[in-house]
Scaffold this active site. Structure first.
Site, mmCIF file in Angstrom:
data_model
loop_
_atom_site.group_PDB
_atom_site.id
_atom_site.type_symbol
_atom_site.label_atom_id
_atom_site.label_comp_id
_atom_site.label_asym_id
_atom_site.label_seq_id
_atom_site.Cartn_x
_atom_site.Cartn_y
_atom_site.Cartn_z
ATOM 1 N N LYS A 190 -48.654 -27.219 -30.010
ATOM 2 C CA LYS A 190 -47.778 -27.788 -31.052
ATOM 3 C C LYS A 190 -48.153 -27.228 -32.424
ATOM 4 O O LYS A 190 -47.290 -26.771 -33.167
ATOM 5 C CB LYS A 190 -47.920 -29.296 -31.068
ATOM 6 N N ASN A 191 -49.467 -27.236 -32.730
ATOM 7 C CA ASN A 191 -49.893 -26.887 -34.091
ATOM 8 C C ASN A 191 -49.926 -25.398 -34.347
ATOM 9 O O ASN A 191 -50.267 -24.970 -35.444
ATOM 10 C CB ASN A 191 -51.257 -27.525 -34.384
ATOM 11 N N CYS A 195 -48.408 -38.872 -39.223
ATOM 12 C CA CYS A 195 -49.366 -39.903 -38.775
ATOM 13 C C CYS A 195 -49.996 -40.592 -39.984
ATOM 14 O O CYS A 195 -50.208 -40.011 -41.024
ATOM 15 C CB CYS A 195 -50.498 -39.245 -37.987
ATOM 16 N N ARG A 207 -52.811 -38.136 -47.084
ATOM 17 C CA ARG A 207 -52.412 -36.816 -46.591
ATOM 18 C C ARG A 207 -51.827 -36.024 -47.767
ATOM 19 O O ARG A 207 -50.681 -35.678 -47.781
ATOM 20 C CB ARG A 207 -51.388 -36.937 -45.454
ATOM 21 N N PRO A 208 -52.651 -35.725 -48.806
ATOM 22 C CA PRO A 208 -52.111 -35.010 -49.973
ATOM 23 C C PRO A 208 -51.737 -33.572 -49.620
ATOM 24 O O PRO A 208 -52.130 -33.059 -48.565
ATOM 25 C CB PRO A 208 -53.266 -35.043 -50.955
ATOM 26 N N ASP A 239 -51.975 -31.251 -52.307
ATOM 27 C CA ASP A 239 -52.354 -30.582 -53.568
ATOM 28 C C ASP A 239 -52.834 -29.156 -53.338
ATOM 29 O O ASP A 239 -52.571 -28.259 -54.163
ATOM 30 C CB ASP A 239 -53.416 -31.404 -54.298
ATOM 31 N N ASP A 265 -59.123 -33.799 -34.025
ATOM 32 C CA ASP A 265 -58.074 -34.291 -33.124
ATOM 33 C C ASP A 265 -58.638 -34.713 -31.769
ATOM 34 O O ASP A 265 -58.000 -35.492 -31.058
ATOM 35 C CB ASP A 265 -57.006 -33.215 -32.899
ATOM 36 N N ILE A 284 -63.061 -35.314 -41.547
ATOM 37 C CA ILE A 284 -61.815 -34.688 -41.981
ATOM 38 C C ILE A 284 -60.822 -35.705 -42.546
ATOM 39 O O ILE A 284 -60.298 -35.545 -43.645
ATOM 40 C CB ILE A 284 -61.162 -33.906 -40.816
ATOM 41 N N ARG A 319 -44.916 -37.183 -29.713
ATOM 42 C CA ARG A 319 -44.903 -36.141 -30.743
ATOM 43 C C ARG A 319 -45.784 -34.970 -30.335
ATOM 44 O O ARG A 319 -45.602 -33.849 -30.804
ATOM 45 C CB ARG A 319 -45.416 -36.709 -32.083
HETATM 46 C C1 EPZ Z 1 -53.635 -29.911 -39.254
HETATM 47 O O1 EPZ Z 1 -53.259 -30.895 -40.189
HETATM 48 C C2 EPZ Z 1 -53.153 -30.425 -37.910
HETATM 49 N N1 EPZ Z 1 -51.695 -30.570 -37.931
HETATM 50 C C3 EPZ Z 1 -53.797 -31.773 -37.609
HETATM 51 O O2 EPZ Z 1 -53.387 -32.177 -36.311
HETATM 52 C C4 EPZ Z 1 -55.310 -31.586 -37.609
HETATM 53 O O3 EPZ Z 1 -55.926 -32.839 -37.409
HETATM 54 C C5 EPZ Z 1 -55.764 -30.997 -38.951
HETATM 55 O O4 EPZ Z 1 -55.057 -29.760 -39.208
HETATM 56 C C6 EPZ Z 1 -57.259 -30.699 -38.973
HETATM 57 O O5 EPZ Z 1 -57.567 -29.806 -37.959
HETATM 58 C C7 EPZ Z 1 -50.934 -29.463 -37.776
HETATM 59 O O6 EPZ Z 1 -51.426 -28.351 -37.655
HETATM 60 C C8 EPZ Z 1 -49.453 -29.676 -37.774
HETATM 61 P P1 EPZ Z 1 -55.745 -30.137 -43.196
HETATM 62 P P2 EPZ Z 1 -53.335 -30.564 -41.775
HETATM 63 O O7 EPZ Z 1 -54.860 -29.636 -44.274
HETATM 64 O O8 EPZ Z 1 -52.960 -29.159 -42.010
HETATM 65 C C9 EPZ Z 1 -57.159 -32.841 -46.848
HETATM 66 C C10 EPZ Z 1 -52.327 -33.535 -34.708
HETATM 67 O O9 EPZ Z 1 -52.828 -34.474 -34.125
HETATM 68 N N2 EPZ Z 1 -56.147 -32.115 -47.621
HETATM 69 O O10 EPZ Z 1 -56.773 -29.218 -42.607
HETATM 70 O O11 EPZ Z 1 -52.626 -31.627 -42.481
HETATM 71 C C11 EPZ Z 1 -56.494 -33.811 -45.873
HETATM 72 O O12 EPZ Z 1 -56.207 -35.035 -46.520
HETATM 73 C C12 EPZ Z 1 -52.563 -33.351 -36.205
HETATM 74 O O13 EPZ Z 1 -51.669 -32.616 -34.169
HETATM 75 C C13 EPZ Z 1 -56.091 -32.287 -49.003
HETATM 76 O O14 EPZ Z 1 -56.871 -33.031 -49.572
HETATM 77 O O15 EPZ Z 1 -54.906 -30.732 -42.007
HETATM 78 C C14 EPZ Z 1 -57.531 -33.982 -44.804
HETATM 79 O O16 EPZ Z 1 -58.470 -34.960 -45.215
HETATM 80 C C15 EPZ Z 1 -53.184 -34.598 -36.802
HETATM 81 N N3 EPZ Z 1 -55.136 -31.644 -49.713
HETATM 82 C C16 EPZ Z 1 -58.205 -32.616 -44.766
HETATM 83 O O17 EPZ Z 1 -57.869 -31.944 -46.001
HETATM 84 C C17 EPZ Z 1 -54.232 -30.792 -49.106
HETATM 85 O O18 EPZ Z 1 -53.388 -30.200 -49.805
HETATM 86 C C18 EPZ Z 1 -57.747 -31.755 -43.583
HETATM 87 O O19 EPZ Z 1 -56.406 -31.489 -43.757
HETATM 88 C C19 EPZ Z 1 -54.317 -30.620 -47.700
HETATM 89 C C20 EPZ Z 1 -55.276 -31.291 -46.983
#
Ligand code: EPZ
Length: 420
Positions: free
Chosen positions: A22-23, A116, A121-122, A124, A305, A327, A396
């Protein structure tokens, strides 16, 4: 209302094929916007999140067609650059379309993403990457509008190796003239898969899987064909299912190199995991043991995950385990459901402490995608009948979790409760 009816407490025996990731498919589908023509994506899983992505592409003017596991996207004639609020609200990964729209159209607009409820989930880091490449960002209430007369390549350094921000930076950089260097990039296998697809479009992208990715953007791209990698979190789910219930299972198409932290943890808990020509084989004969302290982290560390999935498997074993989540700040919402099944768990801040203990059947609700899968795995080990509701979360990320677990030998059915 649909629910899973599970009769647990017996070992598994069976084989299951792991569907496409999916991802990985989600950013690849966003990347089809980069070319004026028809791209073909094989091994694309049939999930509600994927359908949301296809709905977004259709709303933007693409011709979208699915034939089995193959999705064809013709992005020759886009009709806009705005993602409907309803679609953005369904799935956080909708944010990935912003980078591709910025590269293709020079503009993009959307409301803040949904998905989710895993704490804050910012986005920024995504926004900062777009601005660094030359985009202007306006926010009006819940809405975001990006514009860029011209995108120019440059060095970007991510404060955190965000998966989504890395992917969005790669997609936007394809539209930025010159070299973009993405430093402190996420190293997940899904990033490598996105690079593979972009290269199939003729993009000059290198370094995915390392902490520095280079994109030479602004080049004409052409439609491409690509096969999505197997889903490593679905693989982890089925490994933990056998670990939870006991017995043996073969995961066809699974890639052992993508799940090493998970197989290491399960081996430490008493499972035997082997790479075989078809994929992976896992056996659990005796009781699962506690594995002490474990911490999640960005790839190649233990994946966040898979944290709920491992916890669910260990909950029904013996011994002590302490899992620290680094995370997301709300990723133990499934602990309450584990307790309802008899688990001895306690969440304290970023750490979940669990003492293995026999589980019993009960009725629980999925709090989110991986939490729902975890409660289902715990029900496989729980003596007696269990009912899991909230299947909209689970659907999902899994094509048919109940069918795959049944193929592994579980007694699980999807039922419908007539609500009068
Ligand atoms: C991806 O989410 C995956 N989703 C998530 O899988 C996965 O848990 C995550 O990466 C970590 O491996 C998809 O690929 C669609 P991140 P993503 O940006 O990209 C913070 C599932 O179950 N952050 O690496 O959203 C954020 O809040 C899902 O399939 C900021 O602060 O993850 C988090 O604490 C759940 N600012 C951390 O970084 C930002 O602009 C990790 O987020 C972006 C993220």
């Amino acid at each position: 209302m649909e629910y899973f009816a599970v009769t647990g407490g017996r070992p598994l025996a069976g084989e299951v094929r792991v569907h496409g990731a999916k991802n990985s498919a989600l950013p690849i589908l966003a990347a089809t916007l980069l070319v004026r023509g028809e791209s073909v994506v094989h091994n694309c899983p049939a999930l509600t999140d994927i359908q949301t992505a296809l709905d977004i592409l259709s709303c933007l003017g693409c011709q979208v067609r699915r034939t089995g596991e193959t999705v064809t996207v013709d992005a020759a004639h886009l009709t806009g650059a705005a993602i409907p609020d309803e679609l953005m609200g369904r799935m956080r990964a909708s944010v990935l379309f912003l980078g591709a729209l910025l590269a293709r159209q020079g503009e993009a607009s959307a409301c803040w993403p949904g998905g989710c409820a895993l704490g804050r989930r910012p986005i920024d880091l995504h926004i900062r990457a777009f601005q660094a490449l030359g985009a202007q960002v306006e926010t009006r209430g819940e809405h975001l509008r990006l514009t860029a007369a011209r995108l120019a390549g440059r060095r970007l350094s991510l404060p955190f190796p965000s998966v989504g921000a890395t992917e969005n930076a790669m997609l936007a950089a394809c539209g930025a003239a010159g070299l973009t260097r993405i430093c402190n990039a996420a190293r997940e296998p899904e990033i490598v898969d996105l690079q593979g697809f972009l290269q199939a479009l003729g993009a000059r992208v290198t370094g995915a899987g390392t902490e520095e990715i280079h994109v030479s953007g602004g080049l004409p791209l052409h439609p491409g064909t690509y096969r999505v990698m197997p889903d490593r979190i679905v693989t982890a789910t089925y490994l933990c299912a056998v670990a939870s219930a006991g017995g043996q299972g073969v995961l066809q198409g699974a890639r052992g190199d993508h799940v090493e932290p998970v197989t290491a943890a399960l081996s430490a808990a008493g499972c035997r995991v082997r790479c075989i020509p078809e994929g992976l084989q896992i056996t659990r004969d005796g009781s699962l043991r506690g594995i002490g302290a474990l911490q999640t982290g960005p790839y190649p560390a233990f994946p966040t995950d898979a944290q709920p999935l491992l916890a669910a498997a260990l909950a029904g074993g013996t011994g002590e385990t302490a899992i620290t989540e680094t995370i997301f700040d709300h990723r133990f919402r499934y602990a309450q459901g584990l307790e309802a099944l008899g688990a001895q768990v306690r969440a304290a801040g970023e750490t979940l402490y669990l003492t293995g203990h026999p589980l019993h059947g009960g009725s629980v609700e999925a709090p989110d995608l991986r939490g729902g899968a975890a409660l289902t795995l715990a029900a496989l080990a729980a003596e007696g009948e269990s009912r899991i509701t909230g299947l909209r979360h689970i659907d999902r990320g899994y094509e048919a979790l109940e069918q795959d677990l049944a193929a592994l030998g579980a007694d699980i059915r999807r039922e419908t409760l007539c609500v009068l």
